[in-house]
Scaffold this motif. Structure first.
Motif, PDB file in Angstrom:
ATOM      1  N   PRO A  26       2.161   0.831  19.898  1.00 38.08           N
ATOM      2  CA  PRO A  26       1.127   1.109  18.894  1.00 38.08           C
ATOM      3  C   PRO A  26       1.594   0.913  17.455  1.00 38.08           C
ATOM      4  CG  PRO A  26       1.106   2.811  20.549  1.00 38.08           C
ATOM      5  CD  PRO A  26       2.316   1.972  20.809  1.00 38.08           C
ATOM      6  N   VAL A  27       2.850   1.256  17.171  1.00 34.15           N
ATOM      7  CA  VAL A  27       3.379   1.041  15.819  1.00 34.15           C
ATOM      8  C   VAL A  27       3.433  -0.455  15.519  1.00 34.15           C
ATOM      9  CG1 VAL A  27       5.442   1.240  14.397  1.00 34.15           C
ATOM     10  CG2 VAL A  27       4.629   3.207  15.674  1.00 34.15           C
ATOM     11  N   ALA A  28       3.900  -1.244  16.470  1.00 30.59           N
ATOM     12  CA  ALA A  28       3.962  -2.691  16.269  1.00 30.59           C
ATOM     13  C   ALA A  28       2.566  -3.293  16.102  1.00 30.59           C
ATOM     14  CB  ALA A  28       4.679  -3.356  17.439  1.00 30.59           C
ATOM     15  N   MET A  29       1.594  -2.787  16.865  1.00 32.31           N
ATOM     16  CA  MET A  29       0.223  -3.285  16.733  1.00 32.31           C
ATOM     17  C   MET A  29      -0.367  -2.934  15.372  1.00 32.31           C
ATOM     18  SD  MET A  29      -1.084  -2.408  20.593  1.00 32.31           S
ATOM     19  CE  MET A  29      -2.760  -2.219  20.101  1.00 32.31           C
ATOM     20  N   ALA A  30      -0.162  -1.703  14.918  1.00 29.13           N
ATOM     21  CA  ALA A  30      -0.674  -1.290  13.604  1.00 29.13           C
ATOM     22  C   ALA A  30      -0.021  -2.100  12.499  1.00 29.13           C
ATOM     23  CB  ALA A  30      -0.435   0.199  13.390  1.00 29.13           C
ATOM     24  N   TRP A  31       1.278  -2.339  12.625  1.00 27.52           N
ATOM     25  CA  TRP A  31       1.998  -3.129  11.617  1.00 27.52           C
ATOM     26  C   TRP A  31       1.430  -4.540  11.547  1.00 27.52           C
ATOM     27  CZ3 TRP A  31       6.251  -1.365   8.729  1.00 27.52           C
ATOM     28  CH2 TRP A  31       6.846  -2.322   7.911  1.00 27.52           C
ATOM     29  N   LYS A  32       1.199  -5.157  12.702  1.00 31.32           N
ATOM     30  CA  LYS A  32       0.699  -6.527  12.718  1.00 31.32           C
ATOM     31  C   LYS A  32      -0.711  -6.613  12.142  1.00 31.32           C
ATOM     32  CE  LYS A  32       0.157 -10.640  15.368  1.00 31.32           C
ATOM     33  NZ  LYS A  32       0.587 -11.406  16.502  1.00 31.32           N
ATOM     34  N   VAL A  33      -1.568  -5.673  12.519  1.00 35.71           N
ATOM     35  CA  VAL A  33      -2.939  -5.710  12.008  1.00 35.71           C
ATOM     36  C   VAL A  33      -2.962  -5.501  10.500  1.00 35.71           C
ATOM     37  CG1 VAL A  33      -5.137  -4.466  12.010  1.00 35.71           C
ATOM     38  CG2 VAL A  33      -4.059  -5.081  14.159  1.00 35.71           C
ATOM     39  N   ARG A  34      -2.147  -4.575  10.016  1.00 39.02           N
ATOM     40  CA  ARG A  34      -2.154  -4.266   8.584  1.00 39.02           C
ATOM     41  C   ARG A  34      -1.523  -5.349   7.729  1.00 39.02           C
ATOM     42  NH1 ARG A  34      -0.481   2.008   7.667  1.00 39.02           N
ATOM     43  NH2 ARG A  34      -2.159   2.932   8.859  1.00 39.02           N
ATOM     44  N   TYR A  35      -0.340  -5.801   8.127  1.00 39.87           N
ATOM     45  CA  TYR A  35       0.458  -6.607   7.210  1.00 39.87           C
ATOM     46  C   TYR A  35       0.544  -8.081   7.581  1.00 39.87           C
ATOM     47  CZ  TYR A  35       1.601  -1.939   5.763  1.00 39.87           C
ATOM     48  OH  TYR A  35       1.499  -0.639   5.339  1.00 39.87           O
ATOM     49  N   LYS A  36       0.175  -8.435   8.807  1.00 41.11           N
ATOM     50  CA  LYS A  36       0.181  -9.851   9.181  1.00 41.11           C
ATOM     51  C   LYS A  36      -1.225 -10.434   9.194  1.00 41.11           C
ATOM     52  CE  LYS A  36       4.601  -9.929  10.158  1.00 41.11           C
ATOM     53  NZ  LYS A  36       5.558 -10.482   9.260  1.00 41.11           N
ATOM     54  N   GLU A  41      -8.879  -1.508   7.818  1.00 38.88           N
ATOM     55  CA  GLU A  41      -9.135  -0.208   8.416  1.00 38.88           C
ATOM     56  C   GLU A  41      -7.817   0.519   8.699  1.00 38.88           C
ATOM     57  OE1 GLU A  41     -11.230   1.445  12.437  1.00 38.88           O
ATOM     58  OE2 GLU A  41     -12.007  -0.361  11.508  1.00 38.88           O
ATOM     59  N   ARG A  42      -7.733   1.775   8.308  1.00 38.23           N
ATOM     60  CA  ARG A  42      -6.515   2.568   8.481  1.00 38.23           C
ATOM     61  C   ARG A  42      -6.771   3.686   9.486  1.00 38.23           C
ATOM     62  NH1 ARG A  42      -2.193   0.416   5.338  1.00 38.23           N
ATOM     63  NH2 ARG A  42      -3.262  -0.907   3.882  1.00 38.23           N
ATOM     64  N   ILE A  43      -6.307   3.523  10.711  1.00 40.36           N
ATOM     65  CA  ILE A  43      -6.437   4.574  11.709  1.00 40.36           C
ATOM     66  C   ILE A  43      -5.295   5.568  11.549  1.00 40.36           C
ATOM     67  CG2 ILE A  43      -6.423   5.063  14.190  1.00 40.36           C
ATOM     68  CD1 ILE A  43      -7.774   2.339  14.569  1.00 40.36           C
ATOM     69  N   PHE A  44      -4.084   5.054  11.337  1.00 42.68           N
ATOM     70  CA  PHE A  44      -2.908   5.898  11.116  1.00 42.68           C
ATOM     71  C   PHE A  44      -2.628   5.949   9.619  1.00 42.68           C
ATOM     72  CE2 PHE A  44       1.702   6.535  10.758  1.00 42.68           C
ATOM     73  CZ  PHE A  44       1.807   7.711  11.457  1.00 42.68           C
ATOM     74  N   PRO A  45      -2.630   7.141   9.010  1.00 41.89           N
ATOM     75  CA  PRO A  45      -2.417   7.218   7.565  1.00 41.89           C
ATOM     76  C   PRO A  45      -0.969   6.895   7.195  1.00 41.89           C
ATOM     77  CG  PRO A  45      -2.533   9.405   8.498  1.00 41.89           C
ATOM     78  CD  PRO A  45      -2.850   8.451   9.608  1.00 41.89           C
ATOM     79  N   GLY A  46      -0.807   6.460   5.979  1.00 42.15           N
ATOM     80  CA  GLY A  46       0.534   6.135   5.495  1.00 42.15           C
ATOM     81  C   GLY A  46       0.707   4.631   5.373  1.00 42.15           C
ATOM     82  N   GLY A  47       1.796   4.264   4.786  1.00 48.95           N
ATOM     83  CA  GLY A  47       2.069   2.845   4.588  1.00 48.95           C
ATOM     84  C   GLY A  47       3.183   2.367   5.488  1.00 48.95           C
ATOM     85  N   LYS A  48       3.950   1.428   4.950  1.00 50.23           N
ATOM     86  CA  LYS A  48       5.040   0.845   5.718  1.00 50.23           C
ATOM     87  C   LYS A  48       6.111   1.878   6.063  1.00 50.23           C
ATOM     88  CE  LYS A  48       4.664  -3.850   4.032  1.00 50.23           C
ATOM     89  NZ  LYS A  48       5.339  -4.963   3.366  1.00 50.23           N
ATOM     90  N   ILE A  49       6.357   2.802   5.160  1.00 51.38           N
ATOM     91  CA  ILE A  49       7.397   3.807   5.396  1.00 51.38           C
ATOM     92  C   ILE A  49       7.015   4.713   6.564  1.00 51.38           C
ATOM     93  CG2 ILE A  49       8.575   5.800   4.416  1.00 51.38           C
ATOM     94  CD1 ILE A  49       8.400   4.391   1.705  1.00 51.38           C
ATOM     95  N   ALA A  50       5.754   5.140   6.628  1.00 49.06           N
ATOM     96  CA  ALA A  50       5.311   6.008   7.722  1.00 49.06           C
ATOM     97  C   ALA A  50       5.393   5.292   9.061  1.00 49.06           C
ATOM     98  CB  ALA A  50       3.890   6.499   7.464  1.00 49.06           C
ATOM     99  N   LEU A  51       4.948   4.044   9.113  1.00 45.36           N
ATOM    100  CA  LEU A  51       5.032   3.279  10.357  1.00 45.36           C
ATOM    101  C   LEU A  51       6.483   3.035  10.757  1.00 45.36           C
ATOM    102  CD1 LEU A  51       2.210   0.616   9.975  1.00 45.36           C
ATOM    103  CD2 LEU A  51       2.294   2.507  11.579  1.00 45.36           C
ATOM    104  N   PHE A  52       7.316   2.734   9.777  1.00 43.66           N
ATOM    105  CA  PHE A  52       8.729   2.488  10.061  1.00 43.66           C
ATOM    106  C   PHE A  52       9.402   3.742  10.613  1.00 43.66           C
ATOM    107  CE2 PHE A  52      13.182   2.550   8.689  1.00 43.66           C
ATOM    108  CZ  PHE A  52      13.648   1.435   9.375  1.00 43.66           C
TER     109      PHE A  52
END
Length: 70
Positions: A26-36, A41-52
């Motif tokens: 799920p972290v990899a999927m959220a990262w790809k949708v957001r930044y690639k 749409e933000r389902i998980f709050p926070g930016g790159k630091i929170a996902l990392f």
């Protein structure tokens, strides 16, 4: 030879499966949708630091399980 081998196998399968299925993917999927793909749409709050950090937590669970078993 070892009566606890089945329980050890279940322990490993549970740790790896749950950490990868419910954590790293799920972290990899959220990262790809957001930044690639540029998703807005933000389902998980926070930016790159929170996902990392979240991905690092689940990755540490997998690594601890690997090194504890050796």
């Amino acid at each position: 030879l070892s009566p606890n081998i089945f329980m050890m196998a279940l322990d490993y399968a549970g740790a790896f499966g749950a950490a990868i299925l419910f954590g790293i993917i799920p972290v990899a999927m959220a990262w790809k949708v957001r930044y690639k793909l540029g998703g807005k749409e933000r389902i998980f709050p926070g930016g790159k630091i929170a996902l990392f950090l979240l991905g690092l937590c689940f990755l540490s669970i997998v690594l601890l399980k690997v090194f504890r078993g050796i």
